[in-house]
Design a protein around this motif. Structure first.
Motif, short mmCIF file in Angstrom:
data_model
loop_
_atom_site.label_atom_id
_atom_site.label_comp_id
_atom_site.label_asym_id
_atom_site.label_seq_id
_atom_site.Cartn_x
_atom_site.Cartn_y
_atom_site.Cartn_z
N ALA A 1 63.20 6.94 13.41
CA ALA A 1 61.76 6.90 13.70
C ALA A 1 61.42 7.71 14.94
N TRP A 2 62.29 7.65 15.96
CA TRP A 2 62.05 8.41 17.19
C TRP A 2 62.07 9.91 16.92
N TYR A 3 63.09 10.37 16.20
CA TYR A 3 63.19 11.80 15.90
C TYR A 3 62.03 12.27 15.03
N VAL A 4 61.62 11.46 14.08
CA VAL A 4 60.49 11.84 13.22
C VAL A 4 59.21 11.95 14.04
N GLN A 5 58.94 10.95 14.88
CA GLN A 5 57.73 10.98 15.71
C GLN A 5 57.76 12.12 16.71
N ALA A 6 58.90 12.30 17.35
CA ALA A 6 59.00 13.26 18.43
C ALA A 6 59.03 14.70 17.96
N LEU A 7 59.76 14.97 16.89
CA LEU A 7 60.07 16.35 16.55
C LEU A 7 59.63 16.79 15.16
N GLU A 8 59.00 15.90 14.40
CA GLU A 8 58.39 16.25 13.13
C GLU A 8 59.29 17.14 12.25
N GLU B 1 64.34 24.09 19.83
CA GLU B 1 63.38 25.11 20.21
C GLU B 1 62.07 24.79 19.52
N VAL B 2 61.00 24.70 20.30
CA VAL B 2 59.71 24.29 19.77
C VAL B 2 58.66 25.35 20.11
N ALA B 3 57.58 25.34 19.34
CA ALA B 3 56.49 26.29 19.56
C ALA B 3 55.60 25.86 20.72
N ASP B 4 55.49 24.55 20.95
CA ASP B 4 54.59 24.03 21.98
C ASP B 4 55.27 22.87 22.70
N ALA B 5 56.01 23.18 23.75
CA ALA B 5 56.77 22.16 24.48
C ALA B 5 55.86 21.10 25.07
N ARG B 6 54.69 21.49 25.53
CA ARG B 6 53.77 20.51 26.13
C ARG B 6 53.34 19.46 25.11
N ALA B 7 53.05 19.89 23.89
CA ALA B 7 52.64 18.96 22.83
C ALA B 7 53.79 18.01 22.46
N VAL C 1 56.26 17.09 24.45
CA VAL C 1 56.41 16.18 25.58
C VAL C 1 55.35 15.09 25.52
N GLU C 2 54.12 15.43 25.17
CA GLU C 2 53.06 14.43 25.04
C GLU C 2 53.41 13.40 23.97
N ARG C 3 53.93 13.85 22.81
CA ARG C 3 54.34 12.91 21.75
C ARG C 3 55.45 12.00 22.24
N LEU C 4 56.41 12.59 22.94
CA LEU C 4 57.52 11.79 23.46
C LEU C 4 57.05 10.80 24.52
N ASP C 5 56.13 11.22 25.38
CA ASP C 5 55.56 10.30 26.36
C ASP C 5 54.86 9.13 25.66
N ALA C 6 54.11 9.44 24.60
CA ALA C 6 53.40 8.40 23.85
C ALA C 6 54.37 7.42 23.21
N ALA C 7 55.58 7.88 22.91
CA ALA C 7 56.61 7.02 22.31
C ALA C 7 57.39 6.24 23.37
N ILE D 1 64.23 19.96 24.96
CA ILE D 1 63.06 20.59 24.36
C ILE D 1 62.93 21.95 25.04
N ILE D 2 62.89 23.00 24.24
CA ILE D 2 62.90 24.35 24.80
C ILE D 2 61.81 25.19 24.14
N GLU D 3 60.97 25.79 24.95
CA GLU D 3 60.00 26.78 24.48
C GLU D 3 60.30 28.07 25.22
N LEU D 4 60.90 29.02 24.51
CA LEU D 4 61.29 30.28 25.14
C LEU D 4 60.10 31.23 25.25
N SER D 5 60.06 31.94 26.35
CA SER D 5 59.04 32.99 26.51
C SER D 5 59.41 34.17 25.62
N GLU D 6 58.44 35.00 25.32
CA GLU D 6 58.71 36.19 24.51
C GLU D 6 59.72 37.10 25.21
#
Length: 128
Positions: free
Chosen positions: A21-28, A71-77, A79-85, A114-119
């Motif tokens: 449940a944690w992985y599903v909520q956090a990382l979709e 590697e995620v497209a939006d690390a801030r989003a 982190v917000e989901r993980l904080d909510a969990a 959680i990693i969001e790499l710059s271009e």
């Protein structure tokens, strides 16, 4: 000769439903399937299998041995989901030369980066 390919990792747990449940909520995951014995979570062609085990403790005693890097497209989003969990953080979100990194602790005590790499960082990695 075919190259060896790493396609999955198994996370053993005394509480696989909570961990899943944690992985599903956090990382979709793009795949979320229940098998007879374990859950299969797919992330871009790599799979995290979550299985019940009775020969382990409730928490990973050495979580620094293996870190799951997402590697995620939006690390801030994320982190917000993980904080909510109610996630505990080993290292909060930080900017490292334009790339974003954070290290969460999953319900079993495993470290999850959680990693969001710059271009620029991605281009440098691809250039070798």
């Amino acid at each position: 000769m075919a190259a060896n390919t790493l396609t999955s990792i198994l996370l053993a747990s005394t509480n696989p439903d909570k961990l899943r449940a944690w992985y599903v909520q956090a990382l979709e995951p793009d795949v979320d399937a229940d098998q007879d014995k374990y859950a299969v979570l797919g992330f871009g062609g790599f799979y995290v299998l979550i299985d019940s085990r009775e020969d382990i403790g409730d928490s990973n005693p050495e979580p620094g041995r293996v870190l799951l890097n997402f590697e995620v497209a939006d690390a801030r989003a994320v982190v917000e989901r993980l904080d909510a969990a109610g996630t505990t953080w080993l290292a909060g979100l930080e900017d490292r030369d334009g790339s974003l990194f954070a290290t969460a602790i999953d319900p079993d005590g495993n470290y999850v980066q959680i990693i969001e790499l710059s271009e620029e960082h991605r281009a440098a990695m691809e250039a070798g």
